[in-house]
Scaffold this motif. Structure first.
Motif, short mmCIF file in Angstrom:
data_model
loop_
_atom_site.label_atom_id
_atom_site.label_comp_id
_atom_site.label_asym_id
_atom_site.label_seq_id
_atom_site.Cartn_x
_atom_site.Cartn_y
_atom_site.Cartn_z
N GLU A 194 0.75 -1.28 -0.15
CA GLU A 194 0.10 -0.11 0.04
C GLU A 194 0.86 1.23 -0.01
O GLU A 194 0.50 2.31 -0.76
N LYS A 195 1.95 1.46 0.72
CA LYS A 195 2.94 2.39 0.69
C LYS A 195 4.21 1.75 0.71
O LYS A 195 5.01 1.69 1.71
N PRO A 196 4.74 1.80 -0.39
CA PRO A 196 6.38 1.07 -0.64
C PRO A 196 7.24 2.10 -0.13
O PRO A 196 7.00 3.13 0.03
N LYS A 197 8.44 1.49 -0.23
CA LYS A 197 9.56 2.43 0.46
C LYS A 197 10.01 3.73 -0.09
O LYS A 197 10.34 4.62 0.57
N GLN A 198 9.79 3.96 -1.18
CA GLN A 198 10.08 5.15 -2.12
C GLN A 198 8.95 6.06 -1.42
O GLN A 198 9.54 7.43 -1.57
N PHE A 199 8.17 6.12 -0.82
CA PHE A 199 7.10 6.91 -0.54
C PHE A 199 7.46 7.17 1.14
O PHE A 199 6.50 7.80 1.81
N ILE A 200 8.45 6.34 1.82
CA ILE A 200 8.51 6.42 3.18
C ILE A 200 9.86 7.28 3.68
O ILE A 200 10.87 7.07 2.80
N ASP A 201 9.84 7.87 4.74
CA ASP A 201 11.09 8.46 5.36
C ASP A 201 11.86 7.41 5.85
O ASP A 201 11.89 7.02 7.19
N VAL A 202 12.66 6.77 4.97
CA VAL A 202 13.54 5.70 5.61
C VAL A 202 14.77 6.03 6.37
O VAL A 202 14.99 5.49 7.51
N MET A 203 15.19 7.38 6.20
CA MET A 203 16.11 7.86 7.00
C MET A 203 16.01 8.62 7.92
O MET A 203 16.87 8.92 8.91
N GLY A 204 14.31 8.80 8.47
CA GLY A 204 14.48 9.57 9.74
C GLY A 204 14.58 10.96 9.56
O GLY A 204 14.94 11.73 10.36
N CYS A 205 14.57 11.47 8.24
CA CYS A 205 15.08 12.90 8.11
C CYS A 205 13.79 13.90 7.67
O CYS A 205 14.13 15.27 7.44
N GLY A 206 12.82 13.28 7.60
CA GLY A 206 11.41 14.21 7.56
C GLY A 206 11.15 14.17 6.14
O GLY A 206 10.12 14.90 5.57
N LYS A 207 11.82 13.49 5.01
CA LYS A 207 11.50 13.23 3.88
C LYS A 207 11.53 11.97 3.00
O LYS A 207 12.41 11.10 3.59
N SER A 208 10.49 11.74 2.31
CA SER A 208 10.77 10.25 1.61
C SER A 208 11.67 10.10 0.70
O SER A 208 12.26 11.17 0.38
N LEU A 209 11.97 8.87 0.43
CA LEU A 209 13.23 8.67 -0.61
C LEU A 209 12.76 9.66 -2.10
O LEU A 209 13.67 9.86 -2.81
N LEU A 210 11.39 9.43 -2.29
CA LEU A 210 10.83 10.22 -3.67
C LEU A 210 11.27 11.51 -3.42
O LEU A 210 11.78 12.04 -4.47
N GLN A 211 10.79 11.98 -2.38
CA GLN A 211 11.26 13.63 -2.65
C GLN A 211 12.80 13.93 -2.45
O GLN A 211 12.94 14.81 -2.87
N LEU A 212 13.45 13.08 -1.60
CA LEU A 212 15.06 13.32 -1.74
C LEU A 212 15.46 12.97 -3.35
O LEU A 212 16.19 13.85 -3.60
N THR A 213 14.82 12.27 -3.80
CA THR A 213 15.23 12.00 -5.29
C THR A 213 14.95 13.41 -6.19
O THR A 213 15.72 13.77 -6.68
N ALA A 214 13.89 13.84 -5.99
CA ALA A 214 13.28 14.92 -6.57
C ALA A 214 14.09 16.31 -6.32
O ALA A 214 14.71 16.99 -7.07
N ASP A 215 14.68 16.14 -4.97
CA ASP A 215 15.48 17.48 -4.62
C ASP A 215 16.90 17.24 -5.16
O ASP A 215 17.41 18.54 -5.31
N ARG A 216 17.27 16.07 -5.45
CA ARG A 216 18.81 16.08 -6.07
C ARG A 216 18.70 16.76 -7.47
O ARG A 216 19.79 17.14 -7.93
N PHE A 217 17.54 16.93 -8.11
CA PHE A 217 17.34 17.34 -9.52
C PHE A 217 17.14 18.91 -9.38
O PHE A 217 17.22 19.42 -10.54
N LYS A 218 16.88 19.36 -8.37
CA LYS A 218 16.71 20.93 -8.33
C LYS A 218 17.97 21.61 -8.78
O LYS A 218 19.19 21.59 -8.32
N GLY A 219 17.81 22.44 -9.65
CA GLY A 219 19.07 23.11 -10.30
C GLY A 219 19.40 22.51 -11.76
O GLY A 219 19.77 23.14 -12.63
N ILE A 220 19.12 21.35 -11.81
CA ILE A 220 19.42 20.52 -13.08
C ILE A 220 18.27 20.72 -13.89
O ILE A 220 18.43 20.69 -15.34
N CYS A 221 17.10 20.48 -13.61
CA CYS A 221 15.66 20.78 -14.43
C CYS A 221 14.74 21.45 -13.68
O CYS A 221 14.92 21.58 -12.33
#
Length: 349
Positions: free
Chosen positions: A23-50
């Motif tokens: 129902e909620k796979p790991k890409q949608f979860i705050d695996v690192m305990g940092c306040g953001k899901s892995l999907l959100q961290l992935t999108a953040d990495r491309f800020k400034g690139i696109c």
């Protein structure tokens, strides 16, 4: 010539159960305990690139609301919905033909949604390097991770390091792609300096990858070519639902990468992990003096070492006397499992 990023977010992450569920796979979860899901961290990495307007997410139909909730700034029609799972080649083909309809001169970066990068600045430098090379050539570029251990859980890229590209000294031709090795083979790869972990991150011009599908996967290319007039219209989803299941269940490595000619690898040392298992998460998270990685607000350990403990929903957790264990809870489910036996988690699920 705009840069687009395609985030593949359709996996179910069963090896991270019970934290990751269908129902909620790991890409949608705050695996690192940092306040953001892995999907959100992935999108953040491309800020400034696109631009956020040029971000695309390919996912299963059931996860559309999760994507919209976690990435509210990307266009809704850039969330491409697969009616069923068909591996990475159909996913990438759909996104590529869809982008071609909107921007025929696009540069594209394809990335998984559930990986971790610790050195984002170095990652961005490498991606920009690769985009520049791809935009000037008809090449396919893949990111190769400099191995730090004899890892049997990753595929490998064998590079020809004798001579770099004239355009960029950090890019080398790919000799071959290798499947996940046994431990002895992995050790032999580590001794050689021309083997890299395959991160599953690809960079190309849209025309390059569309032509590659036309040459090496003509049936798949024909399918999406015929659907192109419907892309961006109200008919798109219905036609995708009907025809996407006709695609072969095949990875892009088998479908394209192992066949194409002009393939280059850019080596990378940016603190990458695919976070495929609890053990890989333990390696990446900050640990205490006893080697424990603890995610949760009130967790106490006694006589416990080399454990990963993820308990964010309990008021208080006390762990005593464990060595090399996973302790994880989610939604009234508790897992206590030896790290050495974590491959059995799929059986438990």
């Amino acid at each position: 010539m705009a840069n687009h990023v395609v985030i593949m977010a359709g996996g179910i992450g069963s090896r991270f159960w019970p934290m990751s569920t269908e129902e909620k796979p790991k890409q949608f979860i705050d695996v690192m305990g940092c306040g953001k899901s892995l999907l959100q961290l992935t999108a953040d990495r491309f800020k400034g690139i696109c631009s956020e307007q040029d971000v695309w997410v390919v996912t299963n139909k059931r996860y559309k609301d999760l994507v919209m909730e976690q990435l509210p700034t990307i266009p809704e029609n850039h969330i491409l919905l697969e009616p069923c799972r068909r591996n990475t080649a159909p996913c990438i083909a759909y996104a590529s033909f869809r982008i071609k309809k909107e921007d025929p001169n696009a540069n594209i970066v394809v990335t998984p949604s559930d990986h971790l990068v610790m050195n984002v600045a170095e990652f961005q430098r490498i991606i920009n390097n690769c985009i520049k090379f791809a935009s000037e050539t008809d090449s396919i570029i893949t990111m190769g991770i400099t191995p730090t251990r004899p890892e049997t859980g990753y595929g490998y890229i064998q590079a020809d390091l004798k001579q770099s590209s004239i355009r960029n000294k950090e890019l080398f031709r790919v000799d071959s792609f290798r499947e996940k090795p046994d431990i002895d083979t992995a050790k032999s790869y580590l001794k050689q300096n021309n083997y890299f972990w395959n991160a599953g991150i690809f960079i190309w011009r849209v025309e390059t990858i569309v032509n590659a599908f036309r040459i090496y996967q003509p049936n798949m290319a024909n399918l999406f070519e015929k659907l192109m007039p419907s892309f961006g219209t109200d008919e798109e989803q219905q036609l995708i639902d009907t025809h996407f299941p006709d695609c072969d269940n095949i990875s892009v490595d088998y479908a394209i990468m192992e066949k194409a000619e002009e393939i280059y690898v850019h080596s990378s040392d940016c603190g990458w992990s695919d976070l495929g298992t609890w053990g890989s998460l333990l390696q990446e998270i900050k640990k205490d003096f006893h080697g424990n990685a603890v995610i949760g607000s009130n967790i106490q350990t006694y006589d416990t070492q080399n454990c990963i403990i993820n308990c964010t929903e309990e008021k208080r957790v006390v762990v005593q006397g464990l060595d090399g264990y996973i302790v994880a809870e989610k939604d009234d489910t508790l897992l206590i499992c030896k790290l050495a036996d974590e491959q059995k988690i799929k059986e438990f699920v």
